[in-house]
Design a protein around this motif. Structure first.
Motif, PDB file in Angstrom:
ATOM      1  N   ILE A 127       0.843  -1.203   0.000  1.00  0.00           N
ATOM      2  CA  ILE A 127       0.000   0.000   0.000  1.00  0.00           C
ATOM      3  C   ILE A 127       0.874   1.247   0.000  1.00  0.00           C
ATOM      4  O   ILE A 127       0.650   2.193  -0.767  1.00  0.00           O
ATOM      5  CB  ILE A 127      -0.950  -0.009   1.216  1.00  0.00           C
ATOM      6  CG1 ILE A 127      -1.979  -1.133   1.078  1.00  0.00           C
ATOM      7  CG2 ILE A 127      -1.646   1.343   1.361  1.00  0.00           C
ATOM      8  CD1 ILE A 127      -2.788  -1.379   2.346  1.00  0.00           C
ATOM      9  N   LYS A 128       1.893   1.260   0.843  1.00  0.00           N
ATOM     10  CA  LYS A 128       2.760   2.434   0.918  1.00  0.00           C
ATOM     11  C   LYS A 128       3.579   2.597  -0.367  1.00  0.00           C
ATOM     12  O   LYS A 128       3.800   3.727  -0.827  1.00  0.00           O
ATOM     13  CB  LYS A 128       3.673   2.344   2.145  1.00  0.00           C
ATOM     14  CG  LYS A 128       2.900   2.487   3.459  1.00  0.00           C
ATOM     15  CD  LYS A 128       3.810   2.704   4.642  1.00  0.00           C
ATOM     16  CE  LYS A 128       4.611   1.485   4.991  1.00  0.00           C
ATOM     17  NZ  LYS A 128       5.378   1.681   6.260  1.00  0.00           N
ATOM     18  N   LEU A 132       3.805   7.598   5.436  1.00  0.00           N
ATOM     19  CA  LEU A 132       4.782   7.903   4.383  1.00  0.00           C
ATOM     20  C   LEU A 132       5.798   8.934   4.867  1.00  0.00           C
ATOM     21  O   LEU A 132       6.998   8.847   4.555  1.00  0.00           O
ATOM     22  CB  LEU A 132       4.066   8.426   3.139  1.00  0.00           C
ATOM     23  CG  LEU A 132       3.121   7.460   2.433  1.00  0.00           C
ATOM     24  CD1 LEU A 132       2.439   8.153   1.255  1.00  0.00           C
ATOM     25  CD2 LEU A 132       3.863   6.207   1.954  1.00  0.00           C
ATOM     26  N   ILE A 133       5.333   9.917   5.617  1.00  0.00           N
ATOM     27  CA  ILE A 133       6.221  10.960   6.141  1.00  0.00           C
ATOM     28  C   ILE A 133       7.220  10.364   7.126  1.00  0.00           C
ATOM     29  O   ILE A 133       8.425  10.649   7.070  1.00  0.00           O
ATOM     30  CB  ILE A 133       5.389  12.077   6.796  1.00  0.00           C
ATOM     31  CG1 ILE A 133       4.668  12.889   5.708  1.00  0.00           C
ATOM     32  CG2 ILE A 133       6.255  12.982   7.660  1.00  0.00           C
ATOM     33  CD1 ILE A 133       3.619  13.842   6.250  1.00  0.00           C
ATOM     34  N   ILE A 134       6.737   9.528   8.028  1.00  0.00           N
ATOM     35  CA  ILE A 134       7.639   8.894   8.995  1.00  0.00           C
ATOM     36  C   ILE A 134       8.662   8.026   8.273  1.00  0.00           C
ATOM     37  O   ILE A 134       9.859   8.045   8.589  1.00  0.00           O
ATOM     38  CB  ILE A 134       6.832   8.083  10.018  1.00  0.00           C
ATOM     39  CG1 ILE A 134       6.037   9.025  10.930  1.00  0.00           C
ATOM     40  CG2 ILE A 134       7.755   7.193  10.855  1.00  0.00           C
ATOM     41  CD1 ILE A 134       5.082   8.319  11.870  1.00  0.00           C
ATOM     42  N   ASP A 135       8.211   7.257   7.276  1.00  0.00           N
ATOM     43  CA  ASP A 135       9.138   6.423   6.503  1.00  0.00           C
ATOM     44  C   ASP A 135      10.198   7.280   5.819  1.00  0.00           C
ATOM     45  O   ASP A 135      11.384   6.911   5.788  1.00  0.00           O
ATOM     46  CB  ASP A 135       8.370   5.619   5.454  1.00  0.00           C
ATOM     47  CG  ASP A 135       7.654   4.416   6.032  1.00  0.00           C
ATOM     48  OD1 ASP A 135       7.804   4.145   7.243  1.00  0.00           O
ATOM     49  OD2 ASP A 135       6.942   3.738   5.262  1.00  0.00           O
ATOM     50  N   ALA A 136       9.782   8.412   5.243  1.00  0.00           N
ATOM     51  CA  ALA A 136      10.728   9.274   4.531  1.00  0.00           C
ATOM     52  C   ALA A 136      11.760   9.853   5.487  1.00  0.00           C
ATOM     53  O   ALA A 136      12.972   9.840   5.200  1.00  0.00           O
ATOM     54  CB  ALA A 136       9.979  10.384   3.810  1.00  0.00           C
ATOM     55  N   TYR A 137      11.312  10.371   6.616  1.00  0.00           N
ATOM     56  CA  TYR A 137      12.251  10.913   7.600  1.00  0.00           C
ATOM     57  C   TYR A 137      13.214   9.837   8.090  1.00  0.00           C
ATOM     58  O   TYR A 137      14.418  10.085   8.240  1.00  0.00           O
ATOM     59  CB  TYR A 137      11.497  11.493   8.792  1.00  0.00           C
ATOM     60  CG  TYR A 137      11.004  12.905   8.611  1.00  0.00           C
ATOM     61  CD1 TYR A 137      11.863  13.931   8.230  1.00  0.00           C
ATOM     62  CD2 TYR A 137       9.672  13.232   8.868  1.00  0.00           C
ATOM     63  CE1 TYR A 137      11.410  15.235   8.088  1.00  0.00           C
ATOM     64  CE2 TYR A 137       9.205  14.542   8.726  1.00  0.00           C
ATOM     65  CZ  TYR A 137      10.083  15.538   8.341  1.00  0.00           C
ATOM     66  OH  TYR A 137       9.635  16.821   8.209  1.00  0.00           O
TER      67      TYR A 137
END
Length: 232
Positions: free
Chosen positions: A19-20, A65-70
């Motif tokens: 999904i992500k 998605l934001i947490i994964d990117a950071y």
């Protein structure tokens, strides 16, 4: 029974990742503002009600998605910095700066998600703070190491901080680095915003016609930021 639970957990983790991954592909096409749970479910061949069991709202998917990117950015910077001998303080700083740029150039849409324009109607929750802090704390850690061994050149600006900025600097020092003088933290914050500002200019096309390609410009600026924060 335990094996069954493990299999279900593994299947859920795999589908969550799918999904992500699809949501990231949508970021590249439509941007964060155009992210749609229905579109994600359609591309994955799922009914939308099934996807809602994983992410009840678009905002929850955005947050993931934001947490994964950071975290991805933080991991890349930390790995690059860890390869440099701990005593080479300036080299650790420069390695971190260049790792940030490499990550941003490789994943521009994720960079835009965390450092670009705010997503209309979305407000990042406190859950994102720990991941977002990884790079700043890494760079502050380098300054703390330099200060500990007496290798940090204090800012030579004779202008005192204004009362409001001094109070903000004191609060920042208390929360992240009580052993660093507040003016050093202000210099560090200045350097950090300059670094990400340069990357935004590069990735969003603002350097075309001036210093494009900007490899040498970024490298020279990273050196200047090391000077600014007092790294010999």
């Amino acid at each position: 029974m335990n094996a069954g639970r493990t299999a279900r957990e593994r299947a859920r983790a795999e589908l969550t990742q799918e999904i992500k991954d699809e949501a990231r592909r949508q970021l590249a096409v439509s941007g964060a503002g155009g992210l749609s749970l229905r579109a994600v479910s359609r591309e994955l061949g799922m009914v939308s009600s099934a996807l809602y069991r994983y992410f009840p709202s678009r905002d929850e998917l955005l947050t993931a998605l934001i947490i994964d990117a950071y975290n991805s950015l933080g991991e890349s910077a930390e790995q690059a910095e860890a390869k440099v001998p701990s005593t080479k303080l300036r080299d650790r700083w420069l390695a971190t700066c260049h790792a940030i740029r490499s990550w941003a150039r490789t994943r521009p849409h994720e960079y835009a998600l965390i450092y670009g324009s705010p997503v209309p109607g979305y407000q990042a929750p406190m859950d994102t703070v720990a991941a977002a802090s990884r790079v700043p704390l890494l760079m502050i850690g380098i300054l703390r190491d330099a200060n500990t061994v007496g290798a940090l050149d204090m800012p030579k600006d004779d202008r005192p901080l204004t009362p409001i900025l001094a109070a903000q600097a004191d609060a920042l020092a208390e929360s992240v680095a009580p052993d660093l003088p507040p003016p050093v933290l202000i210099s560090a914050l200045t350097a950090l915003t300059q670094i990400f500002g340069m990357l935004s200019f590069e990735l969003f096309g603002q350097l075309v016609g001036s210093v494009d390609p900007s490899d040498e410009f970024y490298a020279a600026s990273a050196e200047r930021m090391a000077d600014l924060v007092g790294l010999p």
